[in-house]
Design a protein around this motif. Structure first.
Motif, mmCIF file in Angstrom:
data_model
loop_
_atom_site.group_PDB
_atom_site.id
_atom_site.type_symbol
_atom_site.label_atom_id
_atom_site.label_comp_id
_atom_site.label_asym_id
_atom_site.label_seq_id
_atom_site.Cartn_x
_atom_site.Cartn_y
_atom_site.Cartn_z
ATOM 1 N N ILE A 29 9.839 -42.453 -16.022
ATOM 2 C CA ILE A 29 10.809 -43.608 -16.447
ATOM 3 C C ILE A 29 12.265 -43.846 -16.160
ATOM 4 O O ILE A 29 12.870 -44.860 -15.222
ATOM 5 N N HIS A 32 11.825 -45.496 -12.746
ATOM 6 C CA HIS A 32 11.624 -47.274 -13.156
ATOM 7 C C HIS A 32 12.894 -47.835 -13.306
ATOM 8 O O HIS A 32 13.270 -49.081 -12.689
ATOM 9 N N ASP A 34 16.008 -47.284 -12.269
ATOM 10 C CA ASP A 34 17.026 -46.914 -11.196
ATOM 11 C C ASP A 34 16.379 -48.280 -10.655
ATOM 12 O O ASP A 34 17.055 -49.133 -10.539
ATOM 13 N N ALA A 35 15.004 -48.677 -9.958
ATOM 14 C CA ALA A 35 14.779 -49.431 -9.414
ATOM 15 C C ALA A 35 14.718 -50.838 -10.165
ATOM 16 O O ALA A 35 15.429 -52.029 -8.985
ATOM 17 N N ALA A 36 14.733 -50.909 -11.502
ATOM 18 C CA ALA A 36 15.287 -52.136 -11.845
ATOM 19 C C ALA A 36 16.596 -52.211 -12.343
ATOM 20 O O ALA A 36 16.729 -53.736 -11.443
ATOM 21 N N ASP A 39 17.692 -53.641 -8.283
ATOM 22 C CA ASP A 39 17.165 -55.088 -8.210
ATOM 23 C C ASP A 39 18.386 -55.997 -8.768
ATOM 24 O O ASP A 39 18.364 -56.734 -8.288
ATOM 25 N N VAL A 56 16.581 -54.000 -21.644
ATOM 26 C CA VAL A 56 15.695 -54.214 -22.205
ATOM 27 C C VAL A 56 15.128 -54.897 -21.613
ATOM 28 O O VAL A 56 13.868 -54.662 -22.791
ATOM 29 N N ARG A 57 14.531 -54.882 -20.405
ATOM 30 C CA ARG A 57 13.450 -55.653 -20.078
ATOM 31 C C ARG A 57 12.264 -54.802 -20.224
ATOM 32 O O ARG A 57 11.128 -54.899 -20.341
ATOM 33 N N PHE A 58 12.814 -53.012 -20.381
ATOM 34 C CA PHE A 58 11.566 -52.348 -20.529
ATOM 35 C C PHE A 58 11.120 -51.766 -21.815
ATOM 36 O O PHE A 58 10.053 -51.794 -22.032
ATOM 37 N N GLY A 59 12.153 -52.367 -22.943
ATOM 38 C CA GLY A 59 12.221 -52.073 -24.289
ATOM 39 C C GLY A 59 11.892 -51.293 -24.992
ATOM 40 O O GLY A 59 10.944 -50.808 -25.850
ATOM 41 N N ARG A 63 10.489 -45.704 -27.035
ATOM 42 C CA ARG A 63 9.027 -46.020 -28.011
ATOM 43 C C ARG A 63 8.194 -45.992 -26.769
ATOM 44 O O ARG A 63 6.972 -45.692 -26.744
ATOM 45 N N ALA A 64 9.148 -46.395 -25.759
ATOM 46 C CA ALA A 64 7.460 -46.248 -24.901
ATOM 47 C C ALA A 64 6.976 -44.564 -24.938
ATOM 48 O O ALA A 64 5.565 -43.949 -24.185
#
Lengths: 596, 123
Positions: A29, A32, A34-36, A39, A56-59, A63-64
């Motif tokens: 995660i 993930h 870091d990459a986001a 970008d 926010v995009r990860f949500g 929860r994930a």
């Protein structure tokens, strides 16, 4: 299908690999995000904004993670593990409490499992024969009196066997095994053996197959035939080192006074599961089986014990009716019979376990009661503990723990305790059964085969779970019935230590006393019936009596026998401390507990 | 649903099971990818129509992995970062084909059912 199985397997595996898998998903995660962020930065956002948008995009990371964990493992098992870990932690903190509870439970459960093993062996498990419920025991003279009064002559046995219609077959064995001494000659001097003489069809009728070799042939059962013998499994292991080459070999046997002396061929070895003593003569360990030569015993009077196998579909009552008719007819036809051999038939199982049945059931109930008392005691302890933990539970409720969740945790705790108790109890039970099985002095039938087996294990699990549920329920109910505010207040310095607590606790104490009374009465009854069981009228005072089996050699000279024996008695009487001495050609019955 | 409230308004909520298929399809088309890559790809292909919390993808990934349909391995991404790469296993391309066919039939069916004018329809 295979895929679902594979998934289930992987899920169960994942439960035990929680920590490394968590690190793995954490790293994933993080990568993930870091990459986001990277970008987003490339799109020209400010670092703060880039990070916010990525999250926010990860949500929701938590929860994930939660979703991932749920998909990965078995949530129910996870909860259980969590509860167990928590229970272990709290119990470790209250070590004294845990030790007392586990020990008390172990005693209760151990006693229960041990008695269950005995009950299972003697009453529940069928006799180790082929279709044992068709086997019938013949008791003449109402089963009363000495051995001579309870047994049959060869003629009575043979005539009944030939003329009855109810039985598939009838067999017998020679009951006066103590009157014959068998010795194995050679191999480092004479070695005394316990031998039993059986009718030729004895093993065939019981459905016992030799584990090595074969059974007796009809020729081998005729007087004057070449001697043949079957060895018991234990004797074969002990004396011949479990050598399979023993079958067909000749051993030298000396038997007095019956006429089987000389070389005897070992024709087979009986299976370890066959224990003559356990069924027919409790406390006896048989080494050797030889044919009973009917022509030899014909003139010896009542010597045979008779067992029959009912034809399929024939009831015991019908066989009894036939026997009631047949024996008087046979008596009328045989002028030389002294008695009419009026017989009472009973199932062999009943004959074996009948005397101890009630005592055992009482004993079973008694240990059940003990277990109940244990439960109540432990409930009481648990209750006291729950009260002192009232604040902890109130706090957890306040923090959002559901009532079900708390009850579940309490039950997990009590099941963990009862599980530990059961494990320790099993050790106790094993020790007790081991001791009982190696007790030759107790003349309970089948005792030598008592052990903690699969059924006993299942019983243990059943007992442990129900015990855990019972004493876990009490505090759980208490918890479910309580209310949060009251608990918070109650756990504090409040004066009202809860009248309801008092009531519940006094209910427990009262039931405990009541049960203890029942147990006391039960134990008293049990002792009485056991004493009655052991209290056989011997006709003499066994307290200061001793029996010795002697060997002597009169060289076959009958004229010398009297003087030799007289001399022997004189010398024994002359010993200091001996009041009186006498002799007999047969020792006191083994059932009476006095041994030569 | 909170999802609809804090994310876009007109996006599609994913049906149970569709995400797995999307992941499989993406991996089949693109070769080995890491989680972020898969999520981005799905978003791009759907023209940002799909309502996807990117985090949800990890539950789908572990599910597929445990079934043995995809494999995972740590590696290094284009921009030299450590990342876990997922790849579809060979035998499960067949399964993907089956699932695709199933979904296509279902969509056609749904389309047909929904196109059927209902009674009292003004059209």
């Amino acid at each position: 299908m295979i895929d679902s199985l594979r998934r289930a397997w992987n899920r169960s595996l994942a439960v035990f690999r929680g920590a490394p898998l968590d690190t793995d998903i954490d790293a994933e995660i993080a990568a993930h995000l870091d990459a986001a962020i990277e970008d987003n930065l490339r799109l020209g956002m400010a670092p703060e904004e880039a990070r916010r948008r990525a999250l926010v995009r990860f949500g929701g990371v938590a929860r994930a993670m939660e979703e991932h964990r749920e998909a990965r493992g078995l949530p129910a098992l996870d909860v259980l593990r969590q509860d167990l870990r928590y229970a272990m932690r709290t119990l470790r903190r209250e070590r004294a409490f845990a030790c007392v509870v586990v020990l008390v439970l172990a005693l209760g459960i151990g006693a229960n499992v041990a008695v269950f093993s005995v009950v299972n062996t003697i009453l529940l498990r069928p006799l180790p024969f082929h279709e044992p419920d068709r086997l019938a025991w013949f008791a003449t003279n109402g089963g009363k009196g000495g051995l001579s009064e309870q047994t049959y002559t060869v003629s009575a046995f043979e005539e009944f066997r030939r003329n009855n219609r109810s039985f598939q077959d009838v067999t017998s064995y020679q009951t006066f095994f103590n009157s014959i001494q068998y010795k194995l000659m050679g191999r480092g001097g004479p070695l005394p053996m316990a031998g039993v003489q059986v009718a030729g069809n004895f093993f065939l009728m019981l459905g016992v197959q030799p584990s090595l070799g074969r059974l007796f042939t009809p020729e081998e059962c005729q007087k004057g035939a070449h001697g043949a013998a079957l060895l018991s499994h234990q004797f074969w292991e002990r004396q011949f080192g479990a050598d399979p080459g023993i079958v067909g070999r000749t051993i030298e046997i000396h038997a007095a006074p019956a006429d089987i002396t000389g070389p005897v061929t070992v024709i087979g070895v009986l299976p370890a599961s066959f224990d003559f003593g356990a069924v027919f003569s409790p406390g006896m360990q048989v080494d050797l089986y030889v044919p009973a030569y009917m022509d030899f015993w014909r003139t010896w009077g009542n010597t045979l014990a008779v067992v029959g196998r009912l034809k399929p579909g024939v009831s015991m009552a019908r066989a009894q009716a036939e026997s009631d008719l047949l024996f008087p007819q046979l008596k009328a036809a045989h002028k030389d019979w002294w008695e009419d051999y009026k017989s009472t038939l009973s199932g062999l199982q009943d004959r074996v376990s009948g005397k101890v049945r009630r005592s055992l059931y009482v004993l079973w109930c008694a240990v059940g009661l003990i277990l109940l008392i244990v439960c109540i005691n432990v409930s009481n302890l648990m209750l006291a503990r729950t009260m002192s933990r009232g604040k902890e539970f109130a706090m957890r409720t306040a923090l959002g723990a559901g009532r079900g969740r708390l009850v579940r945790q309490l039950l997990t705790e009590s099941l963990a305790l009862s599980g530990a108790g059961a494990a320790l109890g099993l050790v106790f039970a094993w020790a007790i059964t081991f001791y009982l099985a190696h007790q030759n002095q107790m003349t309970l039938p089948l005792l030598a085969t008592v052990r903690v087996d699969g059924a006993a294990l299942a019983w243990t699990v059943l007992v442990a779970v129900s015990v855990g549920a019972v004493f876990g329920m009490v505090p759980a109910f208490k918890l479910a019935g309580g209310n949060l505010q009251e608990a918070l207040k109650d756990g504090g310095a409040g004066m009202s230590q809860g009248r309801r607590h008092e009531r519940l606790r006094s209910t427990l104490v009262i039931s405990e006393v009541a049960l203890a009374c029942v147990l006391l009465v039960g134990a008293g009854l049990l002792m009485r019936s056991f004493l009655r069981l052991l209290d056989v009228n011997l006709g003499f005072q066994p307290a200061h009596a001793a029996a010795i089996q002697i060997e002597y050699n009169d060289g076959g000279n009958m004229a010398r026998r009297g003087p030799v024996l007289q001399e022997l008695l004189q010398r024994v009487r002359a010993l200091p401390g001996i009041d009186a001495a006498g002799m007999s050609d047969i020792g006191p019955e083994p059932e009476l507990g006095v041994r030569g | 649903m909170e999802r609809t409230s804090d994310m876009g308004k007109d996006r599609l909520e994913l049906l149970q099971g569709t995400l797995d298929l999307m992941v499989l399809q993406t991996l089949a088309g693109m070769g080995p990818l890491h989680g972020y890559g898969i999520a981005r790809r799905i978003e791009q292909v759907s023209g940002e129509e799909v309502l996807l919390n990117q985090g949800t993808i990890y539950a789908a990934l572990v599910r597929l992995q445990q079934r043995g349909w995809i494999s995972a391995e740590w590696g290094v991404s284009d921009n030299n970062r450590k990342a876990k790469f997922y790849a579809i296993t060979r035998q499960d391309r067949k399964r993907l084909a089956q699932d695709t066919a199933y979904w296509q039939r279902l969509t056609v069916l749904m389309g047909r059912v929904l196109a059927f004018p209902s009674e009292g329809d003004e059209r």
